[in-house]
Design a protein around this motif. Structure first.
Motif, short mmCIF file in Angstrom:
data_model
loop_
_atom_site.label_atom_id
_atom_site.label_comp_id
_atom_site.label_asym_id
_atom_site.label_seq_id
_atom_site.Cartn_x
_atom_site.Cartn_y
_atom_site.Cartn_z
N VAL A 86 1.13 2.04 12.57
CA VAL A 86 0.48 0.81 13.00
C VAL A 86 1.44 -0.39 12.85
CG1 VAL A 86 -1.33 -0.84 12.36
CG2 VAL A 86 -1.87 1.57 12.59
N ILE A 118 -12.33 16.20 5.95
CA ILE A 118 -12.99 16.18 4.64
C ILE A 118 -13.77 17.47 4.42
CG2 ILE A 118 -14.78 15.04 3.27
CD1 ILE A 118 -12.54 13.19 3.46
N GLN A 138 -11.93 20.11 2.88
CA GLN A 138 -11.36 19.87 1.56
C GLN A 138 -12.04 20.78 0.55
OE1 GLN A 138 -10.99 16.09 -0.28
NE2 GLN A 138 -10.31 15.12 1.59
N PRO A 139 -11.39 20.98 -0.60
CA PRO A 139 -11.98 21.90 -1.58
C PRO A 139 -13.09 21.31 -2.44
CG PRO A 139 -9.84 21.13 -2.30
CD PRO A 139 -10.05 20.55 -0.95
N GLY A 180 -7.75 -1.52 2.76
CA GLY A 180 -6.42 -2.11 2.89
C GLY A 180 -5.84 -1.82 4.25
N PHE A 181 -6.02 -0.62 4.68
CA PHE A 181 -5.55 -0.17 5.98
C PHE A 181 -6.21 -1.00 7.09
CE2 PHE A 181 -4.97 4.03 8.52
CZ PHE A 181 -4.19 3.36 9.42
N TYR A 233 -7.91 3.03 -13.25
CA TYR A 233 -7.79 4.47 -13.02
C TYR A 233 -6.81 5.14 -13.97
CZ TYR A 233 -10.31 3.33 -8.79
OH TYR A 233 -11.25 2.88 -7.92
N MET A 288 -8.15 2.14 -0.30
CA MET A 288 -6.98 2.23 0.56
C MET A 288 -7.38 2.06 2.03
SD MET A 288 -4.04 4.77 -0.31
CE MET A 288 -5.05 6.17 -0.07
N ARG A 344 -13.14 6.63 -4.64
CA ARG A 344 -13.02 5.18 -4.71
C ARG A 344 -11.64 4.71 -4.25
NH1 ARG A 344 -17.27 3.15 -7.41
NH2 ARG A 344 -18.16 4.53 -8.97
N LEU A 345 -10.61 5.42 -4.73
CA LEU A 345 -9.25 5.07 -4.35
C LEU A 345 -9.08 5.15 -2.84
CD1 LEU A 345 -6.74 6.72 -6.83
CD2 LEU A 345 -6.97 4.33 -6.23
N GLN A 346 -9.60 6.24 -2.27
CA GLN A 346 -9.47 6.43 -0.83
C GLN A 346 -10.16 5.30 -0.07
OE1 GLN A 346 -10.94 10.37 -0.08
NE2 GLN A 346 -9.27 11.31 -1.22
N ILE A 401 0.83 -1.21 0.00
CA ILE A 401 0.00 0.00 0.00
C ILE A 401 0.87 1.26 0.00
CG2 ILE A 401 -1.68 1.31 1.33
CD1 ILE A 401 -3.08 -1.19 1.99
N LEU A 424 -7.60 3.24 14.39
CA LEU A 424 -7.11 3.97 13.22
C LEU A 424 -7.72 3.39 11.94
CD1 LEU A 424 -3.33 4.59 13.97
CD2 LEU A 424 -5.05 6.32 13.46
N ALA A 451 -4.53 0.67 17.10
CA ALA A 451 -4.37 0.25 15.70
C ALA A 451 -5.73 -0.01 15.06
CB ALA A 451 -3.51 -1.01 15.63
N ASP A 489 -13.03 9.25 -8.98
CA ASP A 489 -12.07 8.18 -8.79
C ASP A 489 -11.33 8.31 -7.46
OD1 ASP A 489 -12.71 7.03 -11.11
OD2 ASP A 489 -10.94 7.67 -12.24
N ASP A 490 -11.06 9.56 -7.06
CA ASP A 490 -10.33 9.77 -5.82
C ASP A 490 -11.07 9.15 -4.63
OD1 ASP A 490 -8.41 11.03 -7.15
OD2 ASP A 490 -8.69 13.01 -6.26
#
Lengths: 411, 439
Positions: free
Chosen positions: A300, B387, B390-391, B320-321, A367, B317, B312-314, A30, B34, B31, B309-310
Motif C-alpha cells: 500500500v 482464519i 487457523q489452529p 493501524g493498517f 502484552y 494492527m 487484540r494485537l491483530q 507498524i 486492503l 488500498a 492477546d493475539d
C-alpha cells in the motif's frame, strides 16, 4: 546533489509532502513492531526441548476406569512394544516437552521452612529407561537405579497418608534449574523440597528438558522423579526408533496394543515432531498473519508513493522541460526525483522510529513484550528507503524522458 | 428534488473524473479495500471472542470465589483469587441456597460404550453438575427434562445427553428411558438437549476441556458420577494429601459454582452472605484469608482474559493498517484534486458555488469508499477463510454476519469521506480568476 531546490519545491507542496511523510512514518512504526513480533514467535518455536525429537513417537490410551490390573497391563504392553522390530527403546511418561494436555507441576523449595516456592517446576515421572528413551543427555551424576523406583499409586497413597518413606528419595534436575537454584555451584548431593517439606536428593543433572506448558515459568525448569506410571494415570507410551521408521512403528504399535485388548481407545498417536508442531501452531499462524500484514502494508505504501510521484511528475512536466532545455541531463532529472523521495523517506523514517518506540512501549505495558532491540531501527530504515527508491523509479524515469521541447510548447 | 438532482450531477462528474485516472482510482480503491478487509476480518474474530455467550441471561449469572489457600502458599503470586472451589465450600454454598438458583460443576472426559455389538467405545466431553444447571443456563430440551434436586441427593444414575450424541447412539430417536454405558456404569437417559453450546463455554473456564465449538455430549449428576469414581479434568491442590481418590475431603479445588441473582439487591445481599461465610470459615480455622469475589458473567470472562492477546494485537494492527490506507487515500485524492485546479477554476468562474465543488469532491470520495467497501468485503471473506484454517479452537466459527456486512460499508464510507474532506476543502478554496488568467 544540491538539496535546496528540492526543499523549495516541497515547500510549495506542503500538504502532499506531509501526507507522504506521515504514511511512511506509520508504515515504519507498524512494520518495525510486526517484524519484532515475528522474531519473538520464531524464537519461541525454536526453543530446544532437550530430547531426541526426530526419533520419538507417542501413544496414549484412554484410562480404563479403576483398573487394578493397570500395572500388569502397562508392563505387558511395554514388553510387547519392545518386541516390535525397529523399536529401540520404550518407556512410559506422564508428559512430554512442548505438548498439550498433560502438565504436572510443583513448587520447589531449597529450605523446608520456606514460605514460598523458589520456582514452579514441571515434574516428569516415569519408570526405568525414561531418560534414555527420551534421549535426554545426562551431564552430571547418574540415572535412577532399579531399587529407587516407586509405583504411582503407592506414591499417591504415601502422599495422602503423609508418609514420606513411601515416596521416592531421589531426583534429577535440568542444568537450567540447577543453575537457578545454586548459581555456579555443584548441584549433586543437595536436597530440594516439594509440597509439605518432602525432601529429594539430587543424584543427576540433564543438559536440557523443556517443560510441557506454562513456558513463562521458565522453559528449562524441569525435574524427573523415579515414579512408575501406568495407563490408568493417563500416561503415554514413548517409543524411540530410527527417524525414517516412525510412521511404520506407530502403526505397528497401535495394532499390537489393539491386539492385546481390542476394547481400548487410542487417545493420542503421533510422532513427537507432530506434537511439537501442534503445540506451536498458534505461533506459526500468528507469524504468518504478521508477514501478510507487513507485505500488504509495504505494498500500500509503495502504491501511495508511486501515485504521488506520478502526480508530481505530471505537474512539473513544464519545469522539467525548462531544466532539460537549460542543459540538465536525464540523469540530473532522475536523481532529482530520487533525492526528493530519499529526503521524504528520511523524514518519515525519523518520525516512524519515534512512533515505533512508542508502540513498543505500549506493547511492553500491555502484552509483556521485551524492548525493541536497537538493530530494528537501521534495518527498518534501510527497508523503507529501498522501497521508496523502488517505488519512485518508474515515475522518475518517466520524468527523465520528458523532452526539452516541452518547455517551448504551450499546453 | 433539486438537491437530489444536484447529487446525481455530482455523482456523474465524480464518475467521469474517476474514469479519467483509472490507474490512480484503482490504486485508491485497492488500498482502501486492503485496509477494510483486514479491519473487518479481525473485528469479526474479536466480536466472536468477546461476545456474550448467553445474552438473555448473562446479567443474572454470577461466579463466586473464596480463598482456602494458606497465607504462606498463595494460589498465585499476583494475588489472583483461586479459580475454582473445593467440594466442601461448593456444597456449603449450594445447601445454603441463598441465591435464586445455584449449581456446582466440573468437566470430565468419559468413555462411552455403545450398546450395539459392533460399536466401538469412544470418549465424550461431559459435565458433572447439579439440578439447577439446565434452568439456570436456559438449556433447551428436545425430549424429556433435567433431573431434580432429589436425584442429586440420591446419587441417581441418570444422564442428559446432547442432540449430537443422541443421533450417534440412538439415531436421533426419543431415547428417554434408554440406558447408556459411561465409564463402565449404566446411566438412564432422562433428557435430550437441542443443539446448545454457549460460545465461549463460560461455565467451563479453568475446568479443562474446550471453550469453543460443539458443546459437551453428556451431563450427569455430580454426586452420582462421583459415586462411580468419575474424576474431573482439572484439580489443583492447596495442601498435603490431595489426591484424585479423596476429592471430597482433600484440600483441592476442582468445582466451578454459578449463581442466579435476579437483581442488584440480591447481588449485594449475596455479597454480604459470601463475606460472612468466609469470616465463619476463618473462625473455624478452615480458611486463613477472608477475601471473597463475586463477578458477573461478562466481568468473569474479562477478568480471565478469554479474548486472547493475539486477537487484540491483530485488531490493533488492522486499525493501524486502515489508518495508513486512509492517509494514502487522502494523499492520492489530494493529488487528483490539485491536478484539476484548472478545471475547478473554470467551473468556479462559470458560476459553480464553493459548496457545489465541495459536494462534487465528496461524491468522488464516497464512490471510492463504496467500491473499496465492496472489494474490502471480498478481502474480508478471504481473511476469514484464512482464519478458519487457523489452529485456534474458535476458528471454525469465524463467519461474516449481516451486521458485520453492513458495518463494512459504514467503515468504508466513513474512512473515504474522512479521507475526502481535506482534498474537497482544498478544491473549493481554489479561486476562479487566476486559473483562467494562467491560460
Amino acid at each position: 546533489m544540491e538539496l535546496r531546490p528540492i526543499f523549495s519545491t516541497l515547500r510549495r507542496h506542503k500538504t502532499t509532502a506531509w501526507l507522504l511523510i506521515l504514511e511512511i512514518a506509520l508504515t515504519c512504526a507498524i512494520v518495525c513492531n510486526a517484524v519484532f513480533l515475528i522474531g519473538q514467535r520464531l524464537q519461541r518455536m525454536d526453543l530446544p526441548s532437550g530430547i531426541a525429537e526426530h526419533e520419538l513417537v507417542q501413544i496414549q490410551l484412554g484410562p480404563i476406569g479403576k483398573n487394578a490390573d493397570a500395572k500388569a497391563q502397562s508392563a505387558t504392553d511395554l514388553a510387547a512394544l519392545r518386541q516390535i522390530a525397529g523399536v529401540r527403546q520404550a518407556a512410559m511418561t506422564n508428559q512430554m516437552p512442548f505438548s498439550c494436555c498433560s502438565d504436572s507441576t510443583g513448587s520447589i523449595m531449597l529450605d523446608p521452612h520456606q514460605q514460598q516456592g523458589t520456582a514452579q517446576v514441571a515434574e516428569f515421572m516415569g519408570g526405568a529407561g525414561l531418560l534414555s528413551t527420551l534421549g535426554a543427555e545426562l551431564v552430571e551424576g547418574r540415572d535412577f537405579q532399579p531399587s529407587e523406583y516407586v509405583d504411582f499409586d503407592a506414591a499417591v497413597q504415601a502422599l495422602h497418608d503423609g508418609n514420606a518413606r513411601g515416596l521416592p528419595q531421589e531426583i534429577i534436575l535440568t542444568r537450567g534449574l540447577a543453575e537457578r537454584l545454586w548459581p555456579g555451584q555443584e548441584a549433586l548431593g543437595r536436597t530440594v523440597y516439594f509440597g509439605d517439606a518432602l525432601p529429594f536428593r539430587v543424584i543427576g543433572v540433564v543438559a536440557s528438558l523443556a517443560r510441557p506448558k506454562q513456558l513463562e515459568q521458565g522453559v528449562q525448569y524441569s525435574a524427573v522423579l523415579p515414579i512408575r506410571m501406568t495407563v490408568a494415570d493417563g500416561s503415554s507410551y514413548i517409543l524411540r526408533t530410527a527417524p525414517q521408521d516412525r510412521e511404520a512403528i506407530l502403526k505397528a504399535a497401535v495394532a499390537k496394543l489393539k491386539q492385546l485388548d481390542p476394547n481400548r481407545v487410542v487417545l493420542v498417536k503421533r510422532t513427537y515432531d507432530d506434537a511439537r508442531r501442534e503445540y506451536f501452531a498458534g505461533d506459526r499462524a500468528m507469524a504468518g498473519i504478521l508477514v501478510g500484514v507487513i507485505l500488504a502494508l509495504l505494498t500500500v505504501t509503495a502504491l501511495g508513493i508511486v501515485g504521488l510521484a506520478s502526480f508530481w511528475v505530471g505537474q512539473r512536466r513544464r519545469t522539467i522541460g525548462v531544466r532539460r532545455a537549460l542543459g540538465a541531463t536525464r540523469g540530473d532529472i532522475l536523481h532529482y526525483f530520487q533525492a526528493e523521495n530519499f529526503l521524504l523517506a528520511s523524514f518519515g523514517i525519523a518520525l516512524g522510529m519515534v512512533l515505533a518506540y512508542g508502540i513498543n512501549l505500549f506493547l511492553m505495558l500491555h502484552y509483556e513484550l521485551p524492548r525493541l532491540p536497537g538493530i530494528y531501527f537501521p534495518v527498518g530504515a534501510l527497508v523503507l528507503w529501498g522501497i521508496g527508491q523502488l517505488a519512485v523509479l518508474g515515475p522518475a524515469l518517466r520524468a527523465a524522458n520528458v523532452p526539452p521541447v516541452v518547455a517551448t510548447r504551450s499546453v | 428534488m433539486e438537491e437530489y438532482e444536484m447529487f446525481g450531477y455530482y455523482l456523474d462528474l465524480a464518475l467521469r473524473s474517476l474514469k479519467r485516472n483509472r490507474v490512480l482510482t484503482a490504486l485508491m480503491v485497492l488500498a482502501l479495500a486492503l485496509g477494510i478487509g483486514a479491519t473487518i476480518t479481525t473485528l469479526t474474530v474479536l466480536r466472536l471472542l468477546s461476545g456474550d455467550p448467553l445474552p438473555q441471561k448473562s446479567a443474572q449469572l454470577f461466579y463466586p470465589q473464596v480463598d482456602p489457600y494458606p497465607a504462606g502458599k498463595p494460589f498465585s503470586r499476583s494475588g489472583q483469587m483461586p479459580w475454582l472451589m473445593s467440594y466442601v465450600d461448593a456444597m456449603n454454598l449450594l445447601h445454603a441456597g441463598k441465591a435464586q438458583r445455584q449449581t456446582a460443576l466440573a468437566r470430565s472426559r468419559v468413555k462411552v460404550m455403545p450398546k450395539t455389538q459392533e460399536g466401538k467405545p469412544f470418549y465424550a466431553d461431559s459435565v458433572m453438575t447439579t439440578a439447577d444447571f439446565f434452568p439456570m443456563f436456559d438449556a433447551p430440551f428436545q425430549y424429556g427434562a433435567g433431573w431434580s434436586a432429589a436425584d442429586d441427593d440420591s446419587r441417581a444414575q441418570v444422564a442428559v445427553i446432547a442432540g449430537f450424541l443422541n443421533d450417534k447412539l440412538f439415531g436421533g430417536a426419543n431415547s428417554v428411558g434408554r440406558m447408556i454405558r459411561i465409564e463402565d456404569h449404566d446411566f438412564r437417559v432422562i433428557g435430550v438437549l437441542k443443539p446448545w453450546a454457549p460460545q465461549p463455554r463460560f461455565y467451563g473456564l479453568h475446568l479443562g476441556g474446550r471453550d469453543y465449538g460443539n458443546g459437551e455430549g453428556v451431563f450427569m449428576p455430580l454426586l452420582g458420577a462421583r459415586a462411580d469414581g468419575i474424576g474431573p479434568s482439572m484439580m489443583m491442590s492447596y495442601g498435603p494429601g490431595a489426591s484424585m481418590e479423596h476429592l471430597e475431603t482433600s484440600p483441592s479445588i476442582w468445582l466451578g459454582v454459578w449463581l442466579e441473582l435476579p437483581d442488584a439487591s440480591a447481588v449485594s445481599a449475596y455479597r454480604l452472605f459470601l463475606a460472612d461465610y468466609a469470616q465463619q470459615q476463618v473462625a473455624l480455622g478452615r480458611f486463613q484469608k477472608s477475601r471473597t469475589a463475586l463477578s458477573g458473567l461478562m466481568q468473569w470472562l474479562r477478568n480471565e482474559h478469554v479474548v486472547p492477546d493475539d486477537a487484540r494485537l491483530q485488531t490493533g494492527m488492522a486499525f493501524g493498517f486502515l489508518l495508513i490506507c486512509v492517509v494514502n487515500t487522502v494523499g492520492l485524492l489530494l493529488a487528483k484534486c490539485l491536478r484539476r485546479s484548472r478545471e475547478i477554476g473554470v467551473r468556479r468562474a462559470l458560476g459553480a458555488s464553493r459548496s457545489a465543488i465541495f459536494g462534487q469532491f465528496m461524491a468522488e470520495a464516497a464512490i471510492v469508499g463504496v467500491a473499496g467497501g465492496a472489494l474490502g468485503l471480498v478481502f474480508a471473506e478471504l481473511g476469514l477463510w484464512g482464519i478458519r484454517h487457523q489452529p485456534a479452537q474458535y476458528a471454525s466459527l469465524a463467519h461474516l454476519n449481516l451486521p458485520m456486512f453492513l458495518f463494512t460499508f459504514v467503515v468504508a464510507l466513513a474512512a473515504s469521506l474522512v479521507a475526502g474532506l481535506l482534498p474537497a476543502w482544498r478544491a473549493c478554496a481554489v479561486a476562479p480568476a487566476p486559473q483562467l488568467k494562467a491560460n
